[in-house]
Design a protein around this motif. Structure first.
Motif, PDB file in Angstrom:
ATOM      1  N   LYS A 157       0.804  -1.206   0.000  1.00 15.44           N
ATOM      2  CA  LYS A 157       0.000   0.000   0.000  1.00 15.44           C
ATOM      3  C   LYS A 157       0.842   1.264   0.000  1.00 15.44           C
ATOM      4  CE  LYS A 157      -4.213  -1.859   1.054  1.00 15.44           C
ATOM      5  NZ  LYS A 157      -5.595  -1.478   1.233  1.00 15.44           N
TER       6      LYS A 157
ATOM      7  N   PHE B 145       2.528   2.339  -1.952  1.00 13.07           N
ATOM      8  CA  PHE B 145       2.424   2.957  -3.255  1.00 13.07           C
ATOM      9  C   PHE B 145       1.327   4.016  -3.308  1.00 13.07           C
ATOM     10  CE2 PHE B 145       1.115   2.872  -7.760  1.00 13.07           C
ATOM     11  CZ  PHE B 145       2.294   3.356  -8.268  1.00 13.07           C
ATOM     12  N   GLN B 146       0.337   3.842  -2.466  1.00 14.43           N
ATOM     13  CA  GLN B 146      -0.770   4.794  -2.479  1.00 14.43           C
ATOM     14  C   GLN B 146      -0.441   6.076  -1.739  1.00 14.43           C
ATOM     15  OE1 GLN B 146      -4.888   3.765  -1.916  1.00 14.43           O
ATOM     16  NE2 GLN B 146      -4.485   1.658  -2.464  1.00 14.43           N
TER      17      GLN B 146
ATOM     18  N   PRO C 233       2.470  10.764  -6.266  1.00 12.41           N
ATOM     19  CA  PRO C 233       1.965  11.746  -7.228  1.00 12.41           C
ATOM     20  C   PRO C 233       2.739  13.048  -7.124  1.00 12.41           C
ATOM     21  CG  PRO C 233       0.157  10.740  -6.043  1.00 12.41           C
ATOM     22  CD  PRO C 233       1.414  10.182  -5.457  1.00 12.41           C
TER      23      PRO C 233
ATOM     24  N   LEU D 299       0.764   1.992   7.202  1.00 13.64           N
ATOM     25  CA  LEU D 299      -0.539   2.548   7.551  1.00 13.64           C
ATOM     26  C   LEU D 299      -1.374   1.732   8.522  1.00 13.64           C
ATOM     27  CD1 LEU D 299      -2.244   4.950   7.066  1.00 13.64           C
ATOM     28  CD2 LEU D 299      -3.431   3.718   5.270  1.00 13.64           C
ATOM     29  N   LYS D 300      -2.552   1.435   8.090  1.00 18.91           N
ATOM     30  CA  LYS D 300      -3.545   0.830   8.944  1.00 18.91           C
ATOM     31  C   LYS D 300      -2.957  -0.185   9.923  1.00 18.91           C
ATOM     32  CE  LYS D 300      -8.179  -0.189   9.401  1.00 18.91           C
ATOM     33  NZ  LYS D 300      -8.335  -1.610   8.962  1.00 18.91           N
TER      34      LYS D 300
ATOM     35  N   LEU E 296      -1.183   8.966  10.344  1.00 19.00           N
ATOM     36  CA  LEU E 296      -2.641   8.907  10.295  1.00 19.00           C
ATOM     37  C   LEU E 296      -3.145   7.624  10.938  1.00 19.00           C
ATOM     38  CD1 LEU E 296      -4.255  10.078   6.968  1.00 19.00           C
ATOM     39  CD2 LEU E 296      -4.891  10.595   9.307  1.00 19.00           C
TER      40      LEU E 296
ATOM     41  N   ASN F 109      -5.358   7.373  14.332  1.00 20.89           N
ATOM     42  CA  ASN F 109      -6.594   6.598  14.310  1.00 20.89           C
ATOM     43  C   ASN F 109      -6.640   5.598  15.464  1.00 20.89           C
ATOM     44  OD1 ASN F 109      -7.732   3.889  13.547  1.00 20.89           O
ATOM     45  ND2 ASN F 109      -8.769   5.183  12.048  1.00 20.89           N
TER      46      ASN F 109
ATOM     47  N   VAL G 263      -5.278  17.910   7.303  1.00 15.70           N
ATOM     48  CA  VAL G 263      -6.696  17.661   7.410  1.00 15.70           C
ATOM     49  C   VAL G 263      -6.993  16.571   8.454  1.00 15.70           C
ATOM     50  CG1 VAL G 263      -7.184  15.837   5.754  1.00 15.70           C
ATOM     51  CG2 VAL G 263      -8.578  17.916   5.771  1.00 15.70           C
TER      52      VAL G 263
ATOM     53  N   PRO H 251      -2.291   6.917  -8.007  1.00 17.27           N
ATOM     54  CA  PRO H 251      -1.377   5.790  -7.850  1.00 17.27           C
ATOM     55  C   PRO H 251      -2.104   4.470  -8.032  1.00 17.27           C
ATOM     56  CG  PRO H 251      -1.088   7.333  -6.059  1.00 17.27           C
ATOM     57  CD  PRO H 251      -2.225   7.840  -6.885  1.00 17.27           C
ATOM     58  N   GLU H 252      -3.294   4.400  -7.494  1.00 11.89           N
ATOM     59  CA  GLU H 252      -4.013   3.138  -7.537  1.00 11.89           C
ATOM     60  C   GLU H 252      -4.409   2.756  -8.959  1.00 11.89           C
ATOM     61  OE1 GLU H 252      -4.144   0.961  -5.466  1.00 11.89           O
ATOM     62  OE2 GLU H 252      -5.884  -0.316  -5.822  1.00 11.89           O
TER      63      GLU H 252
ATOM     64  N   LEU I  36     -11.526  12.065  -0.582  1.00  9.83           N
ATOM     65  CA  LEU I  36     -10.631  13.091  -0.092  1.00  9.83           C
ATOM     66  C   LEU I  36     -11.393  14.358   0.260  1.00  9.83           C
ATOM     67  CD1 LEU I  36      -7.913  12.303   0.344  1.00  9.83           C
ATOM     68  CD2 LEU I  36      -7.198  13.219  -1.837  1.00  9.83           C
TER      69      LEU I  36
ATOM     70  N   LEU J  42     -12.982  13.855   3.438  1.00  8.52           N
ATOM     71  CA  LEU J  42     -12.065  14.097   4.545  1.00  8.52           C
ATOM     72  C   LEU J  42     -12.080  15.568   4.931  1.00  8.52           C
ATOM     73  CD1 LEU J  42      -8.636  12.287   4.351  1.00  8.52           C
ATOM     74  CD2 LEU J  42     -10.205  12.521   6.249  1.00  8.52           C
TER      75      LEU J  42
ATOM     76  N   MET K 112      -7.871   4.039   0.222  1.00  8.59           N
ATOM     77  CA  MET K 112      -7.297   3.554   1.478  1.00  8.59           C
ATOM     78  C   MET K 112      -7.576   4.439   2.694  1.00  8.59           C
ATOM     79  SD  MET K 112      -3.261   3.709   1.945  1.00  8.59           S
ATOM     80  CE  MET K 112      -3.593   5.440   1.470  1.00  8.59           C
ATOM     81  N   LEU K 113      -7.594   5.747   2.452  1.00  5.92           N
ATOM     82  CA  LEU K 113      -7.753   6.661   3.571  1.00  5.92           C
ATOM     83  C   LEU K 113      -9.117   6.609   4.219  1.00  5.92           C
ATOM     84  CD1 LEU K 113      -6.050   9.529   1.779  1.00  5.92           C
ATOM     85  CD2 LEU K 113      -5.327   8.582   3.980  1.00  5.92           C
TER      86      LEU K 113
ATOM     87  N   GLU L 143     -10.723   4.372   5.320  1.00  9.94           N
ATOM     88  CA  GLU L 143     -10.769   3.455   6.456  1.00  9.94           C
ATOM     89  C   GLU L 143     -10.275   4.110   7.727  1.00  9.94           C
ATOM     90  OE1 GLU L 143      -9.365  -0.841   6.253  1.00  9.94           O
ATOM     91  OE2 GLU L 143      -8.451   0.120   4.504  1.00  9.94           O
ATOM     92  N   VAL L 144      -9.433   5.093   7.530  1.00  9.79           N
ATOM     93  CA  VAL L 144      -8.641   5.577   8.634  1.00  9.79           C
ATOM     94  C   VAL L 144      -9.127   6.940   9.132  1.00  9.79           C
ATOM     95  CG1 VAL L 144      -6.767   6.893   7.591  1.00  9.79           C
ATOM     96  CG2 VAL L 144      -6.244   5.146   9.295  1.00  9.79           C
ATOM     97  N   SER L 145     -10.122   7.453   8.451  1.00  8.77           N
ATOM     98  CA  SER L 145     -10.650   8.735   8.889  1.00  8.77           C
ATOM     99  C   SER L 145     -11.459   8.531  10.151  1.00  8.77           C
ATOM    100  CB  SER L 145     -11.539   9.320   7.788  1.00  8.77           C
ATOM    101  OG  SER L 145     -12.688   8.510   7.625  1.00  8.77           O
ATOM    102  N   ARG L 146     -11.733   9.611  10.819  1.00  7.79           N
ATOM    103  CA  ARG L 146     -12.588   9.552  11.999  1.00  7.79           C
ATOM    104  C   ARG L 146     -13.879  10.245  11.699  1.00  7.79           C
ATOM    105  NH1 ARG L 146     -10.980   6.282  15.841  1.00  7.79           N
ATOM    106  NH2 ARG L 146     -11.577   4.848  14.256  1.00  7.79           N
TER     107      ARG L 146
ATOM    108  N   PHE M 110      -8.461  -0.097  -9.052  1.00  6.93           N
ATOM    109  CA  PHE M 110      -7.429  -0.935  -9.671  1.00  6.93           C
ATOM    110  C   PHE M 110      -7.957  -1.602 -10.936  1.00  6.93           C
ATOM    111  CE2 PHE M 110      -5.202  -4.914 -10.337  1.00  6.93           C
ATOM    112  CZ  PHE M 110      -3.869  -4.551 -10.180  1.00  6.93           C
TER     113      PHE M 110
END
Lengths: 346, 346
Positions: free
Chosen positions: A72, A74-75, A80, A226-227, A256, A260, A286, B80-81, B253, B256, B282-283, B285-288, B299
């Motif tokens: 991951k 890569f993400q 970018p 990450l996660k 992040l 979390n 953010v 990226p994905e 995003l 977010l 991916m993000l 999942e990790v936000s609140r 993909f």
DNA sequence: TTGTAAGCGTTATCAC
DNA sequence: GTGATAACGCTTACAA
């Protein structure tokens, strides 16, 4: 499709003359230049790059190697952004950009070989630096032009690279935490195979030692990304008898994940623990709370890499160079002063 | 560097024979194949791709057009994905990937022209679809092979594209909110120039109308990206006399940014307002709180685009195709049932 | 089954 | 200043 010969015919000149006009050769009279250009316009002529490359032995393309796309990592918005920088540098010189990724290391290596042996590109930018990397060795052996973003693991005096002073940045950021009164500071890093992780860890260690704090192994965690990575790290760290009061995290995205996990454990940032990370990727603004992070100037890293890559290609005698891109600590709201007898919130 | 001639000499055959061995032509005897391969090994021979391209009139490279890198949208993990997916498809067929970006639209157009006219690539993948896009028109006029990720704005029956059913996805997601009891549902979209925004907005509208809810213009906001965008949108929406109780946001995003702004305004998600968004980057999942979002299979979008691009290149007679990649709603914790007389928390 | 030779669209080296 | 002509390294009829 019109070729150089068609243009020559129409303009009543030799193909070689047309070629010279394209190259804007000064020995061609303005008159014929105009005539030839008109012919080109009329025919909608555009030079064939492939043919030119063959005659030239130069592709004006540079290859970009991106770390294994499987994970991951890569993400990470890092990519970018650095591609933006590279892209800018490359376009400025009218080069093109060729990407290569793969799921495994071998696939990546394969891809690079294709580029190099097939002479598809004039140079290669490596977007990462790993301990004992096959690629680096291969390119050096082949004497193929390349530059590394990051710090080469070895032969550092021979390989042109663009990097931040990660050691100093990590040291400084750790010192900042120390200055805020923290004495139990943990380090959450990525894979130790990446040189950048090592540098940041070393900087952290130096700051800890300089301040005469105890350097504890159990405060150093390296996790995948990450996660899961963030979760594991936090779980480990906060099940210690003496959990840290501050965290140096080697990457915003990891941070992040950390934020979390801390949140679900009911640990408040920054009241219970301070967090500082690296990269200043757009997301760090953010997050809740917004992250204090070191801005490593990703864009510029890419831009410099591209510029220097092209310079090496065009002036092969140039000596190796080390370009250090400045960093800057961006203070936001994830760090505060440590108060000895502070009350655990909630 | 060894050429085909050197190999031929060493193996005592004609260059054409070597060429045939490379292509694994069945009419070459196994004996000579072996002999030639040995010679290749001995000399460390690798075919020169440029020369091959020239003779072949095929580069086995495909060009990738990425939207204006100037705005932050570019930092979206979406890219990226999707590049991962494209990369996979492209490598499978031993094609290479050529990137092109620019800061302005004109720069991008310029870059594409270079690729097309210079015959640097055999086909082009467009990573976005905009209303009245110059590029699309240009490529169509040139009859240059290309595929669009997303839905073409016009000539939809003639342009091969891979897309989600964004209309249905948006409709479904809005219906979900309605099912949860929400009646004041706002839509936060990106730039209306992107076809994807239009589709999602239309789906939203359909659901609203189907449910006999009032469709209010003031509930529709289009904003630039992330931080500022999310903030502005939220500010506007929540200064209305009747602020919405649920939000359909066109991108993770952006969501977010929205979450962030809501948080600073002291509005709780999901208790005060439910949020659902798109992409399942991916993000999310990790936000609140973790976002309920529609997974559009980024993909696979990329993978299909690459595969079909190559098919078009290799079988030019193939008819145009529309590939619809399935989506899937991922329920996390940003949506809950709307309770009429619920107490505003804090 | 293999060799000969022309051609792909340029650039580069000589001439003139 | 400009024109012939030979590369560049490979593929592909056409012959043999």
């Amino acid at each position: 499709m019109a070729t150089i010969k068609d243009v020559a015919k129409l303009a009543n000149v030799a193909p070689s003359t047309v070629s010279r006009v394209i190259a804007n050769n000064p020995r061609i009279s303005d008159k014929t230049k105009v005539r030839v250009r008109e012919a080109m316009g009329e025919l909608g002529y555009h030079p064939n790059f492939i043919a030119r490359s063959l005659a030239n032995k130069s592709t004006e393309a540079i290859g970009l190697v991106i770390p294994s796309s499987a994970d991951k990592a890569f993400q990470n918005p890092f990519f970018p952004e650095i591609i933006r920088g590279i892209s800018k540098g490359v376009h400025q010189k009218h080069y093109s950009l060729q990407m290569s990724t793969g799921e495994t290391e071998d696939e990546i290596f394969e891809g690079v070989m294709q580029m190099v042996e097939g002479k598809r590109v004039d140079g290669i930018i490596l977007l990462y630096s790993r301990v004992d990397d096959k690629l680096t060795g291969y390119l050096k052996r082949k004497k193929f032009p390349f530059v590394i973003v990051g710090k080469p693991f070895k032969d550092i005096e021979e390989i042109t690279h663009v990097d931040n002073d990660n050691y100093r940045a990590a040291k400084e950021v750790t010192e900042h935490l120390i200055y805020l009164g923290h004495e139990q500071i943990a380090f959450v890093g990525g894979n130790l195979n990446f040189v950048v992780t090592i540098d940041r860890l070393l900087g952290y260690e130096k700051a800890i030692r300089n301040a005469n704090l105890v350097y504890r192994d159990e405060y150093i965690v390296h996790e995948e990304f990450l996660k899961e990575g963030g979760q594991e790290a936090v779980k480990e760290l906060f099940s210690l008898k003496e959990p840290p009061t501050a965290l140096v995290v080697a990457d915003d995205l990891m941070a992040l994940g950390v934020l979390n996990m801390l949140d679900t454990m009911g640990i408040n940032v920054p009241n219970d623990v301070s967090v500082v990370s690296f990269n200043n990727v757009m997301l760090s603004e953010v997050s809740r709370p917004p992250l204090t992070t070191v801005d490593i100037n990703i864009f510029q890293l890419g831009y410099e890499a591209a510029k220097n890559m092209i310079q090496i290609i065009e002036e092969p005698l140039e000596p190796m160079k080390r370009i250090i891109v400045p960093y800057r600590i961006v203070e936001r709201q994830s760090c505060i002063e440590y108060v000895k007898e502070h009350l655990q919130s909630v």
